[in-house]
Motif scaffolding. Structure first.
Motif, PDB file in Angstrom:
ATOM      1  N   ALA A 367     -46.225  15.047 -19.120  1.00 42.42           N
ATOM      2  CA  ALA A 367     -44.788  15.174 -18.871  1.00 42.42           C
ATOM      3  C   ALA A 367     -44.534  15.828 -17.513  1.00 42.42           C
ATOM      4  O   ALA A 367     -45.407  16.499 -16.944  1.00 42.42           O
ATOM      5  CB  ALA A 367     -44.146  16.004 -19.974  1.00 42.42           C
ATOM      6  N   ALA A 368     -43.345  15.624 -16.997  1.00 40.66           N
ATOM      7  CA  ALA A 368     -42.936  16.318 -15.779  1.00 40.66           C
ATOM      8  C   ALA A 368     -42.944  17.826 -16.031  1.00 40.66           C
ATOM      9  O   ALA A 368     -42.775  18.269 -17.167  1.00 40.66           O
ATOM     10  CB  ALA A 368     -41.545  15.859 -15.357  1.00 40.66           C
ATOM     11  N   PRO A 369     -43.131  18.633 -14.986  1.00 40.07           N
ATOM     12  CA  PRO A 369     -43.149  20.093 -15.171  1.00 40.07           C
ATOM     13  C   PRO A 369     -41.847  20.582 -15.801  1.00 40.07           C
ATOM     14  O   PRO A 369     -40.763  20.084 -15.497  1.00 40.07           O
ATOM     15  CB  PRO A 369     -43.306  20.626 -13.740  1.00 40.07           C
ATOM     16  N   THR A 370     -41.958  21.545 -16.685  1.00 44.63           N
ATOM     17  CA  THR A 370     -40.774  22.112 -17.346  1.00 44.63           C
ATOM     18  C   THR A 370     -40.070  23.071 -16.396  1.00 44.63           C
ATOM     19  O   THR A 370     -40.682  24.021 -15.897  1.00 44.63           O
ATOM     20  CB  THR A 370     -41.171  22.857 -18.625  1.00 44.63           C
ATOM     21  N   PRO A 371     -38.781  22.865 -16.121  1.00 40.37           N
ATOM     22  CA  PRO A 371     -38.053  23.776 -15.211  1.00 40.37           C
ATOM     23  C   PRO A 371     -37.952  25.175 -15.804  1.00 40.37           C
ATOM     24  O   PRO A 371     -37.891  25.352 -17.031  1.00 40.37           O
ATOM     25  CB  PRO A 371     -36.662  23.134 -15.101  1.00 40.37           C
ATOM     26  N   THR A 372     -37.924  26.157 -14.942  1.00 39.49           N
ATOM     27  CA  THR A 372     -37.865  27.561 -15.394  1.00 39.49           C
ATOM     28  C   THR A 372     -36.658  28.311 -14.847  1.00 39.49           C
ATOM     29  O   THR A 372     -36.478  29.486 -15.147  1.00 39.49           O
ATOM     30  CB  THR A 372     -39.140  28.305 -14.973  1.00 39.49           C
ATOM     31  N   ARG A 373     -35.819  27.627 -14.045  1.00 43.97           N
ATOM     32  CA  ARG A 373     -34.666  28.322 -13.483  1.00 43.97           C
ATOM     33  C   ARG A 373     -33.654  28.624 -14.595  1.00 43.97           C
ATOM     34  O   ARG A 373     -33.474  27.824 -15.508  1.00 43.97           O
ATOM     35  CB  ARG A 373     -34.020  27.478 -12.384  1.00 43.97           C
ATOM     36  N   ALA A 385     -34.796  20.771 -20.761  1.00 46.20           N
ATOM     37  CA  ALA A 385     -34.799  22.227 -20.624  1.00 46.20           C
ATOM     38  C   ALA A 385     -33.389  22.823 -20.604  1.00 46.20           C
ATOM     39  O   ALA A 385     -33.237  24.033 -20.771  1.00 46.20           O
ATOM     40  CB  ALA A 385     -35.545  22.631 -19.350  1.00 46.20           C
ATOM     41  N   TYR A 386     -32.360  21.984 -20.389  1.00 36.28           N
ATOM     42  CA  TYR A 386     -31.006  22.494 -20.215  1.00 36.28           C
ATOM     43  C   TYR A 386     -30.015  21.692 -21.058  1.00 36.28           C
ATOM     44  O   TYR A 386     -30.328  20.615 -21.562  1.00 36.28           O
ATOM     45  CB  TYR A 386     -30.580  22.408 -18.738  1.00 36.28           C
ATOM     46  N   THR A 387     -28.799  22.217 -21.153  1.00 36.77           N
ATOM     47  CA  THR A 387     -27.684  21.453 -21.698  1.00 36.77           C
ATOM     48  C   THR A 387     -27.142  20.584 -20.572  1.00 36.77           C
ATOM     49  O   THR A 387     -26.771  21.093 -19.506  1.00 36.77           O
ATOM     50  CB  THR A 387     -26.588  22.378 -22.229  1.00 36.77           C
ATOM     51  N   ASN A 388     -27.110  19.285 -20.778  1.00 37.26           N
ATOM     52  CA  ASN A 388     -26.757  18.354 -19.708  1.00 37.26           C
ATOM     53  C   ASN A 388     -25.260  18.067 -19.671  1.00 37.26           C
ATOM     54  O   ASN A 388     -24.600  18.019 -20.710  1.00 37.26           O
ATOM     55  CB  ASN A 388     -27.514  17.040 -19.889  1.00 37.26           C
ATOM     56  N   VAL A 389     -24.722  17.883 -18.472  1.00 33.12           N
ATOM     57  CA  VAL A 389     -23.339  17.447 -18.325  1.00 33.12           C
ATOM     58  C   VAL A 389     -23.250  15.980 -18.727  1.00 33.12           C
ATOM     59  O   VAL A 389     -24.265  15.285 -18.879  1.00 33.12           O
ATOM     60  CB  VAL A 389     -22.842  17.642 -16.869  1.00 33.12           C
ATOM     61  N   VAL A 390     -22.035  15.502 -18.896  1.00 37.13           N
ATOM     62  CA  VAL A 390     -21.823  14.114 -19.309  1.00 37.13           C
ATOM     63  C   VAL A 390     -22.077  13.179 -18.122  1.00 37.13           C
ATOM     64  O   VAL A 390     -21.533  13.375 -17.031  1.00 37.13           O
ATOM     65  CB  VAL A 390     -20.395  13.913 -19.842  1.00 37.13           C
ATOM     66  N   VAL A 391     -22.909  12.181 -18.324  1.00 38.97           N
ATOM     67  CA  VAL A 391     -23.181  11.146 -17.330  1.00 38.97           C
ATOM     68  C   VAL A 391     -22.638   9.824 -17.869  1.00 38.97           C
ATOM     69  O   VAL A 391     -22.963   9.429 -18.997  1.00 38.97           O
ATOM     70  CB  VAL A 391     -24.695  11.035 -17.039  1.00 38.97           C
ATOM     71  N   ASP A 392     -21.800   9.151 -17.084  1.00 40.91           N
ATOM     72  CA  ASP A 392     -21.206   7.888 -17.539  1.00 40.91           C
ATOM     73  C   ASP A 392     -22.279   6.853 -17.857  1.00 40.91           C
ATOM     74  O   ASP A 392     -22.258   6.202 -18.892  1.00 40.91           O
ATOM     75  CB  ASP A 392     -20.281   7.312 -16.463  1.00 40.91           C
ATOM     76  N   THR A 393     -23.202   6.675 -16.935  1.00 46.44           N
ATOM     77  CA  THR A 393     -24.258   5.687 -17.117  1.00 46.44           C
ATOM     78  C   THR A 393     -25.429   6.022 -16.214  1.00 46.44           C
ATOM     79  O   THR A 393     -25.258   6.543 -15.113  1.00 46.44           O
ATOM     80  CB  THR A 393     -23.748   4.266 -16.803  1.00 46.44           C
ATOM     81  N   TRP A 394     -26.630   5.703 -16.696  1.00 44.12           N
ATOM     82  CA  TRP A 394     -27.846   5.848 -15.890  1.00 44.12           C
ATOM     83  C   TRP A 394     -28.265   4.514 -15.291  1.00 44.12           C
ATOM     84  O   TRP A 394     -29.301   4.422 -14.617  1.00 44.12           O
ATOM     85  CB  TRP A 394     -28.967   6.447 -16.730  1.00 44.12           C
ATOM     86  N   ARG A 395     -27.441   3.498 -15.511  1.00 46.76           N
ATOM     87  CA  ARG A 395     -27.663   2.210 -14.854  1.00 46.76           C
ATOM     88  C   ARG A 395     -26.336   1.477 -14.787  1.00 46.76           C
ATOM     89  O   ARG A 395     -25.852   0.951 -15.773  1.00 46.76           O
ATOM     90  CB  ARG A 395     -28.680   1.352 -15.615  1.00 46.76           C
ATOM     91  N   THR A 396     -25.723   1.471 -13.615  1.00 41.04           N
ATOM     92  CA  THR A 396     -24.439   0.810 -13.436  1.00 41.04           C
ATOM     93  C   THR A 396     -24.602  -0.699 -13.512  1.00 41.04           C
ATOM     94  O   THR A 396     -25.712  -1.239 -13.384  1.00 41.04           O
ATOM     95  CB  THR A 396     -23.837   1.164 -12.067  1.00 41.04           C
TER      96      THR A 396
END
Length: 479
Positions: A367-373, A385-396
């Motif tokens: 896996a990609a490295p786990t962020p620690t900030r 690692a975090y609570t994500n903001v809302v993203v409309d789409t990851w592929r327009t």
């Protein structure tokens, strides 16, 4: 009122079918008098597209006039030329009657030729690339846009874009010629494989095989349950036993009577071939310790894939990626499904579990490295690692790429394949990064030599094209 309605209908109908064909650059033909814009060629002004006498009237192209364009040293791979919106190309939709596009090219170098189409609002089909195979002679290249039919950006097209020498790191100014762009009906695709699926080579001792000529298979109750929406038939491809599913929406395969203990297995394997399924899904179901359906301890997980059409796809799936399958001692159901629902055609072979350690050079094993900030210092779009903001789409809809959501060593990951460019949008919930200092992303690729990231801000009015949009793109060389 009826007359107005009829007139609008006729106008709409004509718009949908009128694209100019062929584009041959002859004085009495199409293209020579059109407005062709050029872009991303590092000169001021950008070198124009030239309409010139054919410098090599031999072989397959003896016409009098051709188009000439010279991508310069330093020009990116996407340097090219395009018709102006609203040009005599016309406005049209991609259909089965015009989705095979051909172009004659003469090039001093082997590199991709890219073609794409665009709509007046900037939407794009995404480019399809085909490389020439000879230099210093005319060659006709064929581009299959049938996979774009029905997409939003394939309706109302009024522009063609040509990338005649699509390559990174060019070392010379390559004068290229092109001619005779034509539109013709869809080429009939093969309806089934003509070669057998690859023969497995893993030792029998490391395999639990459900279906393969290479192994002794465990008992399977049925390859098409009564609740399936699809039809199975047994046939041979090049002498190899294969199962074909027709009119497929979903199909259940059951080992209820002899449930599979895959607790010591690491991978699930299947080879699949399809002429028309744009999505292929695999679900495994374990009936739990009581070995009974609906006993309260059943577990399952489904994964989704975008198959390559008209060729064998080998799926080597880590059982750890079936994250919901927390027990694997009583696997009783395997379910294949996909799109288009009800009309999918699917051939499968070599369905088995195995525990031979496997390294796929095209897929990260860790896996990609786990962020620690600290979360308080982060605006996250995508991270476990975090609570994500809302993203409309990851592929327009205007992207040129396929997207698959998967897990790498239990970590949610996004995979882009057949990537040219992909848009990720937060238009409905725009991000205020004014208090941020850095943008972070972890990326893994087996084949990309350059990776670019562009950020776009819609400005104070929060609207695209409002006059205050700003953007910037950075390019990185990958090793």
């Amino acid at each position: 009122m009826k007359k107005i309605t009829l007139l609008l209908f006729l106008l709409t109908f004509s718009v949908g079918i009128s694209q100019t064909n062929p584009i041959n650059f002859e004085s009495s033909g199409n293209g020579a008098s059109w407005t062709w814009n050029t872009f991303e060629n590092p000169s001021t002004p950008c070198a124009p597209l030239l309409i010139i006498p054919n410098p090599d009237p031999s072989g397959i192209n003896t016409s009098a006039t051709v188009a000439s364009y010279t991508p310069l040293v330093g020009a990116p791979f996407y340097a090219g030329t395009e018709t102006a919106h609203g040009s005599p190309l016309g406005t049209f939709n991609l259909t089965t009657s015009n989705c095979t596009v051909k172009i004659k090219v003469w090039k001093p170098v082997i590199s991709n030729v890219g073609i794409k189409f665009a709509t007046p609002d900037g939407g794009s089909t995404g480019e399809i690339n085909v490389a020439n195979t000879v230099v210093n002679q005319w060659e006709e290249l064929t581009f299959d846009f049938s996979g774009k039919i029905g997409e939003f950006t394939s309706t109302g097209i009024d522009q063609i874009v040509v990338f005649i020498d699509s390559q990174n790191g060019r070392t010379s100014n390559n004068t290229c010629y092109f001619d005779d762009i034509t539109f013709s009906p869809q080429i009939a695709a093969p309806t089934g494989p003509t070669v057998a699926a690859p023969t497995p080579t893993r030792p029998q001792a490391n395999v639990i095989s459900m279906f393969s000529n290479a192994y002794n298979n465990v008992p399977v109750d049925t390859w098409q349950t009564s609740w399936s929406a699809g039809t199975v038939s047994d046939l041979q491809i090049a002498g190899n036993d294969t199962k074909k599913y027709s009119s497929l929406s979903f199909v259940g395969v059951e080992t209820v009577t002899n449930q599979i203990n895959a607790s010591n297995m690491l991978y699930f394997h299947v080879d699949a071939w399809t002429p028309n399924m744009t999505t292929f899904r695999i679900k495994l179901v374990d009936f739990g310790a009581n070995a009974a359906f609906g006993g309260g301890d059943d577990v399952e997980h489904e994964l989704s894939f975008t198959p390559t059409l008209n060729g064998w796809n080998t799926y080597e799936i880590a059982l750890a990626d079936f994250t919901g399958l927390v027990t694997k001692n009583h696997i009783a159901q395997l379910i294949f499904s996909g799109n288009p629902a009800g009309s999918g055609t699917l051939y499968v072979d070599n369905v088995y579990f195995h525990n031979v350690p496997f390294t796929d050079p095209n897929t990260p094993m860790t896996a990609a490295p786990t962020p620690t900030r600290p979360a308080v210092n982060v605006i996250s779009m995508f991270s476990n690692a975090y609570t994500n903001v809302v993203v409309d789409t990851w592929r327009t809809v205007w992207s040129s790429a396929n997207l698959t959501d998967l897990q790498i060593a239990g970590n949610d990951t996004k995979k882009y394949s057949s990537l040219d460019f992909v848009g990720v949008e937060t238009v409905a919930n725009q991000i205020d990064a004014s208090g941020m200092l850095y943008f972070h992303v972890d990326a893994w690729t087996p084949n990309m030599t350059q990776f670019r990231i562009k950020l776009v801000d819609f400005g104070a009015n929060g609207s695209f094209g409002g006059g205050d949009d700003v953007e910037h793109e950075l390019a990185f060389t990958l090793r």
